[in-house]
Write a protein that holds these residues in place. Structure first.
Motif, PDB file in Angstrom:
ATOM      1  N   THR A 152      42.909  31.588  34.732  1.00  0.00           N
ATOM      2  CA  THR A 152      44.059  32.314  35.062  1.00  0.00           C
ATOM      3  C   THR A 152      44.402  33.322  34.034  1.00  0.00           C
ATOM      4  O   THR A 152      44.659  33.047  32.768  1.00  0.00           O
ATOM      5  CB  THR A 152      45.231  31.377  35.400  1.00  0.00           C
ATOM      6  OG1 THR A 152      44.754  30.223  36.333  1.00  0.00           O
ATOM      7  CG2 THR A 152      46.397  31.998  35.814  1.00  0.00           C
ATOM      8  N   LEU A 153      44.739  34.417  34.576  1.00  0.00           N
ATOM      9  CA  LEU A 153      45.553  35.542  33.675  1.00  0.00           C
ATOM     10  C   LEU A 153      46.988  35.692  34.374  1.00  0.00           C
ATOM     11  O   LEU A 153      47.136  35.988  35.460  1.00  0.00           O
ATOM     12  CB  LEU A 153      44.590  36.788  33.899  1.00  0.00           C
ATOM     13  CG  LEU A 153      45.367  37.943  33.213  1.00  0.00           C
ATOM     14  CD1 LEU A 153      45.491  37.785  31.834  1.00  0.00           C
ATOM     15  CD2 LEU A 153      44.702  39.264  33.565  1.00  0.00           C
ATOM     16  N   CYS A 154      47.736  35.288  33.392  1.00  0.00           N
ATOM     17  CA  CYS A 154      49.294  35.169  34.006  1.00  0.00           C
ATOM     18  C   CYS A 154      49.806  36.460  32.933  1.00  0.00           C
ATOM     19  O   CYS A 154      50.011  36.433  31.821  1.00  0.00           O
ATOM     20  CB  CYS A 154      49.920  34.167  33.520  1.00  0.00           C
ATOM     21  SG  CYS A 154      51.648  33.958  33.840  1.00  0.00           S
ATOM     22  N   THR A 155      50.130  37.624  33.711  1.00  0.00           N
ATOM     23  CA  THR A 155      50.695  38.980  32.830  1.00  0.00           C
ATOM     24  C   THR A 155      51.597  39.671  33.337  1.00  0.00           C
ATOM     25  O   THR A 155      52.027  39.458  34.629  1.00  0.00           O
ATOM     26  CB  THR A 155      49.267  39.883  32.711  1.00  0.00           C
ATOM     27  OG1 THR A 155      49.568  41.047  32.148  1.00  0.00           O
ATOM     28  CG2 THR A 155      48.972  40.165  34.398  1.00  0.00           C
ATOM     29  N   MET A 156      52.507  40.191  32.493  1.00  0.00           N
ATOM     30  CA  MET A 156      53.544  41.050  32.915  1.00  0.00           C
ATOM     31  C   MET A 156      52.978  42.429  33.193  1.00  0.00           C
ATOM     32  O   MET A 156      53.887  43.383  33.729  1.00  0.00           O
ATOM     33  CB  MET A 156      54.880  40.993  32.001  1.00  0.00           C
ATOM     34  CG  MET A 156      54.520  41.341  30.632  1.00  0.00           C
ATOM     35  SD  MET A 156      54.561  43.003  30.384  1.00  0.00           S
ATOM     36  CE  MET A 156      53.805  43.361  28.799  1.00  0.00           C
ATOM     37  N   LEU A 157      51.913  43.019  32.884  1.00  0.00           N
ATOM     38  CA  LEU A 157      51.391  44.174  32.986  1.00  0.00           C
ATOM     39  C   LEU A 157      51.032  44.634  34.429  1.00  0.00           C
ATOM     40  O   LEU A 157      50.661  43.955  35.069  1.00  0.00           O
ATOM     41  CB  LEU A 157      50.098  44.329  32.021  1.00  0.00           C
ATOM     42  CG  LEU A 157      50.369  44.120  30.561  1.00  0.00           C
ATOM     43  CD1 LEU A 157      48.947  44.174  29.962  1.00  0.00           C
ATOM     44  CD2 LEU A 157      51.254  45.492  30.089  1.00  0.00           C
ATOM     45  N   PRO A 158      51.489  45.710  34.821  1.00  0.00           N
ATOM     46  CA  PRO A 158      51.273  46.231  36.292  1.00  0.00           C
ATOM     47  C   PRO A 158      49.865  46.693  36.189  1.00  0.00           C
ATOM     48  O   PRO A 158      49.473  47.780  36.302  1.00  0.00           O
ATOM     49  CB  PRO A 158      52.306  47.216  36.296  1.00  0.00           C
ATOM     50  CG  PRO A 158      52.477  47.931  35.046  1.00  0.00           C
ATOM     51  CD  PRO A 158      52.634  46.658  34.079  1.00  0.00           C
ATOM     52  N   LEU A 159      48.821  45.797  36.388  1.00  0.00           N
ATOM     53  CA  LEU A 159      47.624  46.107  36.746  1.00  0.00           C
ATOM     54  C   LEU A 159      47.481  47.039  37.801  1.00  0.00           C
ATOM     55  O   LEU A 159      47.838  46.588  38.838  1.00  0.00           O
ATOM     56  CB  LEU A 159      46.600  44.754  36.619  1.00  0.00           C
ATOM     57  CG  LEU A 159      46.608  43.829  35.510  1.00  0.00           C
ATOM     58  CD1 LEU A 159      45.701  42.475  35.450  1.00  0.00           C
ATOM     59  CD2 LEU A 159      46.568  44.481  34.003  1.00  0.00           C
ATOM     60  N   ASP A 160      46.191  47.839  37.645  1.00  0.00           N
ATOM     61  CA  ASP A 160      46.148  48.561  38.748  1.00  0.00           C
ATOM     62  C   ASP A 160      45.129  47.836  39.699  1.00  0.00           C
ATOM     63  O   ASP A 160      44.552  46.675  39.529  1.00  0.00           O
ATOM     64  CB  ASP A 160      45.342  49.948  38.574  1.00  0.00           C
ATOM     65  CG  ASP A 160      44.163  49.719  37.698  1.00  0.00           C
ATOM     66  OD1 ASP A 160      43.094  49.170  38.217  1.00  0.00           O
ATOM     67  OD2 ASP A 160      43.833  50.284  36.533  1.00  0.00           O
ATOM     68  N   ASP A 161      45.180  48.399  41.268  1.00  0.00           N
ATOM     69  CA  ASP A 161      44.396  47.519  42.104  1.00  0.00           C
ATOM     70  C   ASP A 161      42.671  47.365  41.849  1.00  0.00           C
ATOM     71  O   ASP A 161      42.159  46.290  42.146  1.00  0.00           O
ATOM     72  CB  ASP A 161      44.586  48.362  43.474  1.00  0.00           C
ATOM     73  CG  ASP A 161      46.053  48.202  43.999  1.00  0.00           C
ATOM     74  OD1 ASP A 161      46.758  47.363  43.466  1.00  0.00           O
ATOM     75  OD2 ASP A 161      46.229  48.930  44.750  1.00  0.00           O
ATOM     76  N   GLU A 162      42.300  48.365  41.176  1.00  0.00           N
ATOM     77  CA  GLU A 162      40.748  48.498  41.008  1.00  0.00           C
ATOM     78  C   GLU A 162      40.374  47.203  40.102  1.00  0.00           C
ATOM     79  O   GLU A 162      39.555  46.338  40.091  1.00  0.00           O
ATOM     80  CB  GLU A 162      40.223  49.640  40.330  1.00  0.00           C
ATOM     81  CG  GLU A 162      38.778  49.548  39.917  1.00  0.00           C
ATOM     82  CD  GLU A 162      38.388  50.968  39.467  1.00  0.00           C
ATOM     83  OE1 GLU A 162      37.029  51.052  39.343  1.00  0.00           O
ATOM     84  OE2 GLU A 162      39.288  51.918  39.548  1.00  0.00           O
ATOM     85  N   LEU A 163      41.150  47.283  39.051  1.00  0.00           N
ATOM     86  CA  LEU A 163      40.927  46.106  37.790  1.00  0.00           C
ATOM     87  C   LEU A 163      41.358  44.897  38.308  1.00  0.00           C
ATOM     88  O   LEU A 163      40.721  43.712  38.216  1.00  0.00           O
ATOM     89  CB  LEU A 163      41.754  46.330  36.457  1.00  0.00           C
ATOM     90  CG  LEU A 163      41.827  45.461  35.514  1.00  0.00           C
ATOM     91  CD1 LEU A 163      40.261  45.163  35.024  1.00  0.00           C
ATOM     92  CD2 LEU A 163      42.622  45.867  34.419  1.00  0.00           C
ATOM     93  N   THR A 164      42.417  44.556  39.058  1.00  0.00           N
ATOM     94  CA  THR A 164      42.627  43.233  39.601  1.00  0.00           C
ATOM     95  C   THR A 164      41.647  42.599  40.786  1.00  0.00           C
ATOM     96  O   THR A 164      41.497  41.651  40.507  1.00  0.00           O
ATOM     97  CB  THR A 164      44.119  43.391  40.561  1.00  0.00           C
ATOM     98  OG1 THR A 164      45.284  43.997  39.493  1.00  0.00           O
ATOM     99  CG2 THR A 164      44.524  42.079  41.036  1.00  0.00           C
ATOM    100  N   GLY A 165      41.195  43.883  41.529  1.00  0.00           N
ATOM    101  CA  GLY A 165      40.127  43.377  42.456  1.00  0.00           C
ATOM    102  C   GLY A 165      38.867  43.017  41.748  1.00  0.00           C
ATOM    103  O   GLY A 165      38.191  42.130  42.029  1.00  0.00           O
ATOM    104  N   ALA A 166      38.564  43.611  40.489  1.00  0.00           N
ATOM    105  CA  ALA A 166      37.503  43.143  39.617  1.00  0.00           C
ATOM    106  C   ALA A 166      37.586  41.716  39.139  1.00  0.00           C
ATOM    107  O   ALA A 166      36.420  41.042  39.144  1.00  0.00           O
ATOM    108  CB  ALA A 166      37.090  44.275  38.876  1.00  0.00           C
ATOM    109  N   LEU A 167      38.564  41.464  38.634  1.00  0.00           N
ATOM    110  CA  LEU A 167      39.119  40.156  38.166  1.00  0.00           C
ATOM    111  C   LEU A 167      38.914  39.062  39.236  1.00  0.00           C
ATOM    112  O   LEU A 167      38.345  38.030  39.018  1.00  0.00           O
ATOM    113  CB  LEU A 167      40.403  40.160  37.302  1.00  0.00           C
ATOM    114  CG  LEU A 167      40.442  41.009  36.160  1.00  0.00           C
ATOM    115  CD1 LEU A 167      41.842  40.963  35.709  1.00  0.00           C
ATOM    116  CD2 LEU A 167      39.548  40.169  35.160  1.00  0.00           C
ATOM    117  N   THR A 168      39.619  39.459  40.222  1.00  0.00           N
ATOM    118  CA  THR A 168      39.472  38.281  41.309  1.00  0.00           C
ATOM    119  C   THR A 168      37.907  38.231  41.918  1.00  0.00           C
ATOM    120  O   THR A 168      37.858  37.124  42.253  1.00  0.00           O
ATOM    121  CB  THR A 168      40.428  39.131  42.483  1.00  0.00           C
ATOM    122  OG1 THR A 168      41.618  39.223  42.049  1.00  0.00           O
ATOM    123  CG2 THR A 168      40.429  37.992  43.668  1.00  0.00           C
TER     124      THR A 168
END
Length: 342
Positions: A152-168
Motif C-alpha cells: 500500500t502507498l499512503c500519500t498526501m502527494l497529488p499523483l498524476d493519473d498516469e503514475l497512479t494507473g501504473a502503480l495500480t
C-alpha cells in the motif's frame, strides 16, 4: 504491527495512515511506531505529535531500529531508499503487508522506480555496486509484494493519473490523504506566537550544498526588507547561514524543532508562507489554503544551483511548485501559484 520512521514527515504520515485505518492490528493489540533515536529533531517531533493526542490504539516511541522485519502482519516504512530498511528487508524471509508513507518528494522517485523496476537508490546517493545490488533486491521484493496485493502507498502527494494507473496495474493499493487527522486537532494555540506577516520555511538545499549560500542569504535579506519575517530553519540547516539570518533586522529565527505542519497550522489569512521548492510547500498547501493562508513556493534561479545539483535532481525538486498548486483548492492555486525569486 511494526513501523520504522526516520524523519518528522514520515512520523506525521504514519499517524495519518493509522487514523485512516491502514495500520489496524487485531482487537486488543496496539500499534507501535518507532522513531529512530539518532535522527536530529525527531525526538522533538515525537513529543509534539504526542501533545496533540494520539489516536486510540497508537503508541509512538523513540528507540533503536531492528536489523530485520519481525513477523507482524503489517509493516510501515517511510523511506524505501533507507539502508536500514533495505538491509532489514533483505534479511527477512517473509513479509506480510507493507505500507509505504511519504518521505517528501522522494516518494515520487520511489513510485517511478517501482513502476520501472529500477533499483531503489536515491538521486543524491552514490551508485556503487553494493548499493546498486541492495537497491535492486529491494525493488524486486516490493514488486513481488505488489503483485501479491500486499503493498500500500499512503500519500498526501497529488499523483498524476498516469503514475497512479501504473502503480495500480502493478498491484499497489494507492490511497491518498490530506492530513485529515492533523486538521481535526484544535488549532487555537498553534502559531499563537507567530505575528510576522511572512513566514519563511528554511530549505535543506544549502546544507546539502545544492544551492549557493550567498544567493540564498540575499533572497532572505530581500524578503526582510519588505517587512518582518519569521524564519524556521530546516532540520538540516547550515549553521553559519542561520547565524547570519539572526543578525538581520526584522528577522526572527526559530529553532528547527517540531514539524512545520504542526507549528504553522494556526496561521491567519493575513499571513503567508514562503519557501523554496520542498515537500513542506505541498503539505502546508494541504493544511493552510483551506484557511485562506497563501503558501508560495519559489522557483530556484539557475544561478543558484551548485555543480552538485544534477539536471535530474533539479527537475525532481522543481516538481514541488507544481505539486503544491495541484494540492490546493483550484481557485487558490491559480491566484497565488509560484514565482521566481530572480
Amino acid at each position: 504491527m511494526s513501523a520504522l520512521v526516520e524523519s518528522p514527515l514520515q512520523l506525521l504520515c504514519a499517524v495519518e495512515a493509522f487514523a485512516d485505518g491502514h495500520l489496524r492490528t487485531p482487537p486488543g493489540d496496539r500499534t507501535r511506531v518507532v522513531a529512530r533515536s539518532d535522527v536530529p529533531t525527531l525526538a522533538t517531533a515525537v513529543g509534539a505529535v504526542r501533545d496533540l493526542g494520539l489516536p486510540d490504539g497508537l503508541d509512538v516511541t523513540v528507540g533503536p531500529t531492528s536489523r530485520t522485519l519481525d513477523d507482524a502482519p503489517v509493516h510501515l516504512v517511510g523511506d524505501p531508499f533507507s539502508g536500514v530498511f533495505q538491509t532489514a528487508l533483505a534479511r527477512s524471509r517473509t513479509v506480510g503487508r507493507l505500507v509505504v508513507v511519504d518521505d517528501g518528494l522522494a516518494t515520487l522517485d520511489v513510485a517511478r522506480r517501482l513502476v520501472d523496476a529500477a533499483p531503489m537508490i536515491r538521486l543524491t546517493a552514490p551508485a556503487g555496486p553494493l548499493r546498486h545490488t541492495l537497491g535492486m533486491l529491494t525493488t524486486r521484493r516490493l514488486r513481488r509484494l505488489a503483485r501479491a496485493g500486499r503493498l500500500t502507498l499512503c500519500t498526501m502527494l497529488p499523483l498524476d493519473d498516469e503514475l497512479t494507473g501504473a502503480l495500480t496495474a502493478l498491484g499497489v493499493d494507492v490511497v491518498g490523504h490530506a492530513f485529515g487527522w492533523l486538521a481535526s486537532r484544535p488549532a487555537d494555540d498553534a502559531s499563537s506566537d507567530v505575528d510576522e506577516p511572512t513566514v519563511v520555511v528554511g530549505s535543506g538545499l544549502v546544507a546539502d550544498r545544492l544551492v549557493h549560500a550567498d544567493q540564498y542569504a540575499a533572497w532572505l535579506t530581500g524578503l526582510a526588507a519588505d517587512g518582518p519575517v519569521r524564519y524556521i530553519p530546516h532540520r538540516r540547516h547550515d549553521t553559519l547561514v542561520t547565524a547570519l539570518f539572526e543578525q538581520l533586522p526584522g528577522v526572527r529565527v526559530d529553532d528547527p524543532g517540531a514539524p512545520v505542519e504542526l507549528r504553522l497550522r494556526g496561521l491567519r489569512p493575513d499571513q503567508r508562507v514562503v519557501s523554496l521548492p520542498s515537500t513542506s510547500a505541498v503539505t502546508l498547501t494541504r493544511l493552510l489554503t483551506p484557511r485562506g493562508v497563501a503558501v508560495l513556493p519559489q522557483d530556484v534561479p539557475d544561478a543558484w544551483w551548485t555543480t552538485r545539483a544534477t539536471p535530474a535532481l533539479r527537475d525532481h525538486l522543481g516538481l514541488a511548485a507544481h505539486l503544491a498548486r495541484a494540492a490546493g483548492p483550484r481557485s487558490t492555486a491559480g491566484r497565488h501559484g509560484s514565482r521566481s525569486v530572480a
